[in-house]
Motif scaffolding. Structure first.
Motif, PDB file in Angstrom:
ATOM      1  N   ASP A   1       0.852  -1.216   0.000  1.00 46.76           N
ATOM      2  CA  ASP A   1       0.000   0.000   0.000  1.00 46.76           C
ATOM      3  C   ASP A   1       0.873   1.246   0.000  1.00 46.76           C
ATOM      4  O   ASP A   1       0.588   2.240  -0.671  1.00 46.76           O
ATOM      5  CB  ASP A   1      -0.829   0.123   1.298  1.00 46.76           C
ATOM      6  N   ILE A   2       1.928   1.190   0.824  1.00 51.86           N
ATOM      7  CA  ILE A   2       2.769   2.378   1.023  1.00 51.86           C
ATOM      8  C   ILE A   2       3.513   2.737  -0.259  1.00 51.86           C
ATOM      9  O   ILE A   2       3.570   3.905  -0.659  1.00 51.86           O
ATOM     10  CB  ILE A   2       3.728   2.158   2.220  1.00 51.86           C
ATOM     11  N   MET A   3       4.021   1.721  -0.952  1.00 49.95           N
ATOM     12  CA  MET A   3       4.715   1.993  -2.220  1.00 49.95           C
ATOM     13  C   MET A   3       3.746   2.616  -3.226  1.00 49.95           C
ATOM     14  O   MET A   3       4.089   3.562  -3.930  1.00 49.95           O
ATOM     15  CB  MET A   3       5.260   0.681  -2.820  1.00 49.95           C
ATOM     16  N   ARG A   4       2.531   2.077  -3.274  1.00 52.39           N
ATOM     17  CA  ARG A   4       1.530   2.575  -4.228  1.00 52.39           C
ATOM     18  C   ARG A   4       1.190   4.033  -3.914  1.00 52.39           C
ATOM     19  O   ARG A   4       1.144   4.896  -4.779  1.00 52.39           O
ATOM     20  CB  ARG A   4       0.274   1.689  -4.170  1.00 52.39           C
ATOM     21  N   GLU A   5       0.976   4.294  -2.620  1.00 48.25           N
ATOM     22  CA  GLU A   5       0.607   5.642  -2.180  1.00 48.25           C
ATOM     23  C   GLU A   5       1.746   6.635  -2.471  1.00 48.25           C
ATOM     24  O   GLU A   5       1.510   7.741  -2.937  1.00 48.25           O
ATOM     25  CB  GLU A   5       0.310   5.581  -0.668  1.00 48.25           C
ATOM     26  N   LEU A   6       2.957   6.213  -2.203  1.00 49.66           N
ATOM     27  CA  LEU A   6       4.113   7.089  -2.440  1.00 49.66           C
ATOM     28  C   LEU A   6       4.195   7.488  -3.912  1.00 49.66           C
ATOM     29  O   LEU A   6       4.371   8.672  -4.245  1.00 49.66           O
ATOM     30  CB  LEU A   6       5.385   6.366  -1.954  1.00 49.66           C
ATOM     31  N   LEU A   7       4.023   6.531  -4.770  1.00 49.19           N
ATOM     32  CA  LEU A   7       4.062   6.820  -6.204  1.00 49.19           C
ATOM     33  C   LEU A   7       2.966   7.797  -6.600  1.00 49.19           C
ATOM     34  O   LEU A   7       3.198   8.748  -7.347  1.00 49.19           O
ATOM     35  CB  LEU A   7       3.866   5.517  -6.986  1.00 49.19           C
ATOM     36  N   GLN A   8       1.765   7.556  -6.052  1.00 43.08           N
ATOM     37  CA  GLN A   8       0.618   8.398  -6.378  1.00 43.08           C
ATOM     38  C   GLN A   8       0.821   9.827  -5.864  1.00 43.08           C
ATOM     39  O   GLN A   8       0.527  10.791  -6.551  1.00 43.08           O
ATOM     40  CB  GLN A   8      -0.608   7.797  -5.720  1.00 43.08           C
ATOM     41  N   CYS A   9       1.353   9.924  -4.636  1.00 40.85           N
ATOM     42  CA  CYS A   9       1.506  11.237  -3.997  1.00 40.85           C
ATOM     43  C   CYS A   9       2.519  12.114  -4.716  1.00 40.85           C
ATOM     44  O   CYS A   9       2.467  13.344  -4.618  1.00 40.85           O
ATOM     45  CB  CYS A   9       1.912  11.071  -2.538  1.00 40.85           C
ATOM     46  N   LEU A  10       3.450  11.486  -5.426  1.00 40.81           N
ATOM     47  CA  LEU A  10       4.443  12.271  -6.159  1.00 40.81           C
ATOM     48  C   LEU A  10       3.782  13.188  -7.185  1.00 40.81           C
ATOM     49  O   LEU A  10       4.354  14.181  -7.601  1.00 40.81           O
ATOM     50  CB  LEU A  10       5.451  11.341  -6.852  1.00 40.81           C
ATOM     51  N   GLY A  11       2.532  12.857  -7.547  1.00 44.07           N
ATOM     52  CA  GLY A  11       1.807  13.688  -8.510  1.00 44.07           C
ATOM     53  C   GLY A  11       1.004  14.808  -7.868  1.00 44.07           C
ATOM     54  O   GLY A  11       0.401  15.621  -8.563  1.00 44.07           O
ATOM     55  N   ASN A  12       0.964  14.866  -6.536  1.00 41.15           N
ATOM     56  CA  ASN A  12       0.190  15.911  -5.855  1.00 41.15           C
ATOM     57  C   ASN A  12       0.911  17.253  -5.862  1.00 41.15           C
ATOM     58  O   ASN A  12       2.111  17.320  -6.104  1.00 41.15           O
ATOM     59  CB  ASN A  12      -0.033  15.526  -4.381  1.00 41.15           C
ATOM     60  N   ASP A  13       0.166  18.331  -5.516  1.00 40.01           N
ATOM     61  CA  ASP A  13       0.878  19.590  -5.300  1.00 40.01           C
ATOM     62  C   ASP A  13       1.243  19.689  -3.817  1.00 40.01           C
ATOM     63  O   ASP A  13       0.788  18.898  -2.994  1.00 40.01           O
ATOM     64  CB  ASP A  13       0.093  20.801  -5.818  1.00 40.01           C
ATOM     65  N   ARG A  14       2.093  20.653  -3.509  1.00 35.02           N
ATOM     66  CA  ARG A  14       2.685  20.716  -2.172  1.00 35.02           C
ATOM     67  C   ARG A  14       1.647  20.896  -1.064  1.00 35.02           C
ATOM     68  O   ARG A  14       1.718  20.254  -0.022  1.00 35.02           O
ATOM     69  CB  ARG A  14       3.707  21.853  -2.141  1.00 35.02           C
ATOM     70  N   ALA A  15       0.663  21.770  -1.300  1.00 38.45           N
ATOM     71  CA  ALA A  15      -0.337  22.027  -0.252  1.00 38.45           C
ATOM     72  C   ALA A  15      -1.172  20.778   0.021  1.00 38.45           C
ATOM     73  O   ALA A  15      -1.438  20.431   1.178  1.00 38.45           O
ATOM     74  CB  ALA A  15      -1.229  23.187  -0.667  1.00 38.45           C
ATOM     75  N   ALA A  16      -1.569  20.089  -1.043  1.00 38.24           N
ATOM     76  CA  ALA A  16      -2.373  18.871  -0.872  1.00 38.24           C
ATOM     77  C   ALA A  16      -1.553  17.817  -0.151  1.00 38.24           C
ATOM     78  O   ALA A  16      -2.051  17.095   0.719  1.00 38.24           O
ATOM     79  CB  ALA A  16      -2.823  18.346  -2.239  1.00 38.24           C
ATOM     80  N   GLU A  17      -0.298  17.732  -0.504  1.00 36.58           N
ATOM     81  CA  GLU A  17       0.575  16.722   0.083  1.00 36.58           C
ATOM     82  C   GLU A  17       0.833  17.021   1.562  1.00 36.58           C
ATOM     83  O   GLU A  17       0.830  16.130   2.399  1.00 36.58           O
ATOM     84  CB  GLU A  17       1.874  16.692  -0.717  1.00 36.58           C
ATOM     85  N   ARG A  18       1.025  18.296   1.878  1.00 38.35           N
ATOM     86  CA  ARG A  18       1.232  18.692   3.276  1.00 38.35           C
ATOM     87  C   ARG A  18      -0.005  18.306   4.100  1.00 38.35           C
ATOM     88  O   ARG A  18       0.103  17.744   5.174  1.00 38.35           O
ATOM     89  CB  ARG A  18       1.467  20.203   3.322  1.00 38.35           C
TER      90      ARG A  18
END
Ligand SMILES: NC(=O)N[C@H]1NC(=O)NC1=O
Length: 174
Positions: free
Chosen positions: A130-147
Motif C-alpha cells: 500500500d505504502i509503495m503505491r501511495e508514495l508513487l501516487q503522492c508524487l503527482g500531488n501539489d505541495r499544499a495537498a501533500e502537506r
C-alpha cells in the motif's frame, strides 16, 4: 493508564511518557498540558489536533521533517525511536529485499526533492505494498495537498501511539 492517572502525572512525567506521540516533537504534548484535566483519551487527541491545525504551514512542514524515512538509513543503523522502529517493523520494512530498499530510497529522495519534507504515512495502517503505491501516487500531488495529507497521517500515527499509552473510555468501563 486511565485518564485519571494521566491527569495525576507531573509535567515532567507527562512529557517523559507522551513526549514522542508526535515523532520527535515534545513541544506538542508540552503545549497541550495547559488543557488538563483531560476528560478522555479523545480529549487529549483533540487538543493535539487543534494545536497542529493552529500552526502556520511552515510549522506543519517542520513536524513532517521530524519524521524518519521509511526503510531509511536510520532503520538500518538502529537509530530510530522505539515507536518508529516498531511501526516500520509492523509494516514489513525490516524484511525488505535489497531491491525493494533501493526502490523505496530512490522514491523517498525524489519525494523529498519535490516537496522539501519526507513522505509520511501511518505505517501501522498500511502494508508495504500500500505504502509503495501511495508514495508513487503522492508524487503527482501539489505541495499544499501533500502537506495536508501527510499531516492527516501524523494525526493517525499520534492516535495509535496515544492508544498504546492511555486506556480508551470504553476500556475504562470494562
Ligand atoms: N516517514 C514516515 O512515515 N515515518 C513513519 N510512519 C510511521 O508510522 N512511523 C514512522 O516513523
Amino acid at each position: 493508564m486511565d485518564i485519571n492517572a494521566v491527569n495525576a502525572l507531573s509535567y515532567e512525567d507527562f512529557l517523559e511518557i507522551f513526549g514522542n506521540v508526535v515523532e520527535k516533537c515534545p513541544i506538542i504534548p508540552a503545549a497541550v498540558w495547559i488543557h488538563r484535566p483531560f476528560t478522555s483519551l479523545a480529549d487529549i487527541e483533540a487538543h493535539i489536533s487543534d494545536f497542529i491545525n493552529s500552526l502556520p504551514e511552515s510549522g506543519k512542514e517542520g513536524i513532517l521533517r521530524c519524521h524518519p524515512d521509511l526503510a531509511g538509513r536510520e532503520l538500518q543503523s538502529g537509530a530510530l525511536t522505539r515507536d518508529s522502529q516498531d511501526e516500520q517493523r509492523a509494516a514489513g520494512f525490516t524484511d525488505l529485499q535489497p531491491a525493494e530498499v533501493s526502490r523505496l530510497r530512490s522514491l523517498n529522495s525524489e519525494y523529498k526533492e519535490r516537496f522539501g519534507f519526507p513522505f509520511v504515512i501511518c505505517a501501522r495502517l498500511n502494508t508495504k505494498r500500500d505504502i509503495m503505491r501511495e508514495l508513487l501516487q503522492c508524487l503527482g500531488n501539489d505541495r499544499a495537498a501533500e502537506r495536508a495529507r501527510a499531516i492527516g497521517e501524523v494525526k493517525k500515527i499520534c492516535s495509535l501511539r496515544l492508544r498504546n499509552l492511555v486506556l480508551s473510555d470504553s476500556t475504562n468501563k470494562l
